[in-house]
Design a protein around this motif. Sequence first.
Motif, PDB file in Angstrom:
ATOM      1  N   VAL A   1       0.835  -1.200   0.000  1.00  0.00           N
ATOM      2  CA  VAL A   1       0.000   0.000   0.000  1.00  0.00           C
ATOM      3  C   VAL A   1       0.870   1.250   0.000  1.00  0.00           C
ATOM      4  O   VAL A   1       0.616   2.204  -0.745  1.00  0.00           O
ATOM      5  CB  VAL A   1      -0.956   0.004   1.215  1.00  0.00           C
ATOM      6  N   ASN A   2       1.918   1.243   0.801  1.00  0.00           N
ATOM      7  CA  ASN A   2       2.787   2.417   0.892  1.00  0.00           C
ATOM      8  C   ASN A   2       3.483   2.697  -0.439  1.00  0.00           C
ATOM      9  O   ASN A   2       3.757   3.852  -0.779  1.00  0.00           O
ATOM     10  CB  ASN A   2       3.830   2.206   1.995  1.00  0.00           C
TER      11      ASN A   2
ATOM     12  N   ARG B   1       2.094   1.996  -3.276  1.00  0.00           N
ATOM     13  CA  ARG B   1       1.015   2.098  -4.267  1.00  0.00           C
ATOM     14  C   ARG B   1       1.161   1.026  -5.354  1.00  0.00           C
ATOM     15  O   ARG B   1       0.916   1.263  -6.531  1.00  0.00           O
ATOM     16  CB  ARG B   1       0.974   3.499  -4.885  1.00  0.00           C
TER      17      ARG B   1
ATOM     18  N   LEU C   1      -0.397  -1.763  -6.864  1.00  0.00           N
ATOM     19  CA  LEU C   1      -1.707  -2.407  -6.939  1.00  0.00           C
ATOM     20  C   LEU C   1      -1.589  -3.897  -7.229  1.00  0.00           C
ATOM     21  O   LEU C   1      -2.368  -4.701  -6.703  1.00  0.00           O
ATOM     22  CB  LEU C   1      -2.569  -1.719  -8.000  1.00  0.00           C
TER      23      LEU C   1
ATOM     24  N   ILE D   1      -0.574  -5.442  -3.954  1.00  0.00           N
ATOM     25  CA  ILE D   1      -1.688  -5.444  -3.009  1.00  0.00           C
ATOM     26  C   ILE D   1      -2.617  -6.614  -3.284  1.00  0.00           C
ATOM     27  O   ILE D   1      -2.998  -7.366  -2.367  1.00  0.00           O
ATOM     28  CB  ILE D   1      -2.462  -4.105  -3.104  1.00  0.00           C
TER      29      ILE D   1
ATOM     30  N   LYS E   1      -3.896   6.794   0.163  1.00  0.00           N
ATOM     31  CA  LYS E   1      -2.906   5.764   0.515  1.00  0.00           C
ATOM     32  C   LYS E   1      -2.495   5.889   1.975  1.00  0.00           C
ATOM     33  O   LYS E   1      -2.360   4.888   2.696  1.00  0.00           O
ATOM     34  CB  LYS E   1      -1.690   5.931  -0.405  1.00  0.00           C
TER      35      LYS E   1
ATOM     36  N   VAL F   1      -5.197   4.400   4.339  1.00  0.00           N
ATOM     37  CA  VAL F   1      -5.211   2.937   4.343  1.00  0.00           C
ATOM     38  C   VAL F   1      -3.982   2.397   5.073  1.00  0.00           C
ATOM     39  O   VAL F   1      -4.074   1.477   5.895  1.00  0.00           O
ATOM     40  CB  VAL F   1      -5.271   2.397   2.902  1.00  0.00           C
ATOM     41  N   TYR F   2      -2.817   2.962   4.788  1.00  0.00           N
ATOM     42  CA  TYR F   2      -1.576   2.528   5.438  1.00  0.00           C
ATOM     43  C   TYR F   2      -1.662   2.693   6.952  1.00  0.00           C
ATOM     44  O   TYR F   2      -1.270   1.794   7.715  1.00  0.00           O
ATOM     45  CB  TYR F   2      -0.405   3.347   4.885  1.00  0.00           C
TER      46      TYR F   2
ATOM     47  N   GLU G   1      -8.449  -0.130  -4.033  1.00  0.00           N
ATOM     48  CA  GLU G   1      -7.350   0.203  -4.936  1.00  0.00           C
ATOM     49  C   GLU G   1      -7.345   1.690  -5.290  1.00  0.00           C
ATOM     50  O   GLU G   1      -6.272   2.296  -5.420  1.00  0.00           O
ATOM     51  CB  GLU G   1      -7.440  -0.651  -6.202  1.00  0.00           C
TER      52      GLU G   1
ATOM     53  N   CYS H   1      -5.735   3.460  -2.428  1.00  0.00           N
ATOM     54  CA  CYS H   1      -4.290   3.227  -2.384  1.00  0.00           C
ATOM     55  C   CYS H   1      -3.544   3.978  -3.484  1.00  0.00           C
ATOM     56  O   CYS H   1      -2.338   4.201  -3.383  1.00  0.00           O
ATOM     57  CB  CYS H   1      -3.989   1.731  -2.491  1.00  0.00           C
ATOM     58  N   SER H   2      -4.267   4.370  -4.526  1.00  0.00           N
ATOM     59  CA  SER H   2      -3.645   5.083  -5.644  1.00  0.00           C
ATOM     60  C   SER H   2      -3.579   6.583  -5.410  1.00  0.00           C
ATOM     61  O   SER H   2      -2.861   7.290  -6.115  1.00  0.00           O
ATOM     62  CB  SER H   2      -4.432   4.812  -6.939  1.00  0.00           C
TER      63      SER H   2
END
Length: 662
Positions: free
Chosen positions: A400-401, A403, A405, A408, A618, A621-622, A642, A645-646
């Motif tokens: 995630v950090n 990014r 995908l 992930i 992101k 979420v992180y 996703e 995270c983007s």
Amino acid sequence: MIQLAQPLSQLLKHWQQEGLLTPLDRHFALQMQALHSDGDDLFTLICALLSRQLSQQHTCLPLTQIDKNNPLHEQQPQCQLELTPQALAGQLTQYQAISPADGELNTPLILDGDRLYLQRYYQFETQVAERLTRLNQPITVAAPDKVACILNILFAGQAEKPDWQKVATATAFSQKLAVITGGPGTGKTTTVTKLLLLLCLEQQLTIKLVAPTGKAAARLSESIKASKARLAQELAPYGDELDLEQLKQVPEEAATLHRLLGVIPGSHRFRHHKDNPLRLDLLILDEASMVDLPMMHKLLEALPEHTRLILLGDQDQLASVEAGAVLADICAGLKQTSSQESGWRMRYSQEKAALLSQLTNEDLSNYIDARPALGDSLAMLMHSHRFKGDAGIGQLAGAVNRRDLTGILSVWQKGYDELSWLEHQLSPQGNAGLKALMAQSVDKYRPYLDLVGHLANKEQAQEVDKEADQQLDLDEIANQIITRFNNFRILCAMRAGEYGVEGINAAVTQALKDAQLIQPSSEFYAGRPIIIQSNDYNLGLFNGDIGVILPGHGPTHRLMAYFVQADGSLLKVLPARLPSHETCYAMTVHKSQGSEFQQVAFVLPPRPSVAQRQLLTKELVYTAITRAKGHFSCLGSQAVFEAACSQVTLRASGLAQRLWPA
């Protein structure tokens, strides 16, 4: 210069109704227009855009980031600018309310290059940059060989190469400013405990530990105590070489930033400032990512010139709730796109690298930089001791950090025991994913609520006057209840809505009631968890403190709110005396910063609105993932996860450029 589909006053009202401006943004623009006779529609629009930037936690308005074809990002644009950023900057300097940064700075707005500021935020940013740069200076190490020997003992048996904890300790020991950053479990608290012992062995210092919130301060205190206990055992064989009595001098009680600076009731000012500075030699600030620009300015202003400052935090976590991203800006110069070390690389001067190599016996020649800027004061911890390299939580957090995908999706598909996915399944009968989360919540919260029932029964069985040891027994049960409650937490991306804190708390309350684990017949009931939303220095309760409503002692079994304090003791408060608070089966990710839980459930909305999508980043979420120590679950959909995270949080600021000039 500007084209409008209707009069600007009507557009401002329309933009407020559409949620594109806050009422404050609109009011500020109109007030600025009224106060300055040369203000026209362009001036008023720019004032509204600047205020909106501050509402969205940016510290300035970069002119180059204004979409001249759609400045408000409307679905159907009703406003267009006919100026390039350069021409716009030239026009803005014609207004009496705006002065260039190289001018007298006696206007409400300041234009610095392509960045427009409110004057006070310009002052905050430039003064924070100036003070951090001034702090970025070496401290002479009188006996480097002796220090090197102690460091070898403190970090004996470390396999990591370079041993970044050891390097961080040497950096902070030999520098007036030190920033120790790294993800969860990388050993920031362990490192600072060893550093404090090293300092106490060398000299007597007045040391203070602080954190932005009461919860974070309590956790820092707990972490320091645990680190001291571990260190005492590890160093026991070296009693002849080290004065281990000095370990007792390492402070372990942390306070909040507000308490350190001294709150003045009814005022935004503090008792300690540049004319009444703090009295200390070393300040350690934990969870520095939570500190906004105005608060960092107040803190630095209150530091005496001789004071050393150590900042601890995770530069990848959520930025502060208020304006600025100070820790991220401080660390920005270490970021690079081609590094083999997660995109970060140390930057030392040749002199600093030589000293650190002498103190640590680590080869740092690959990290020498001709223009290190703040690099000599920074230390980044790379290796997580909380998450094994092949563990699901650590793998997911890392992907995630970055990014990543593809990474992930791969992590979720590997079926790690410590990860679970709950898919939104919407139907006329409801959301099957939400029902699964409620079932999980009942299961995870049952252990603490069973103990609440046991405490209530124990209370009912007691007589009016019992011995002190029985009172302590009841307090111990209350401690266990709070510990069990803190094993699990639901984290939400937002406050409002069915999938925000308000909706999830209501749903969990109903689920626990249906399971006959609680009886929420009134506002306060046995077992209700609460989170404090404002500071009350008289009671010793602070924003973010979490407690549980439990039966009190005595014949009436009067309900009390129980909180575990930094020293491990219980604070009991009558519910009627509590400051503003709310139920806390679920809390926002922002509020969870500075905490960790054995198990975390993260909730994403199934169909986020445009405004909600802006919150899903992101960093959010992180931060949610890294609150979990043992298990992380997510209620969501792949597309929303996703997309979050983007999206990266980018706070408009000039601080990084001031600290890391090109």
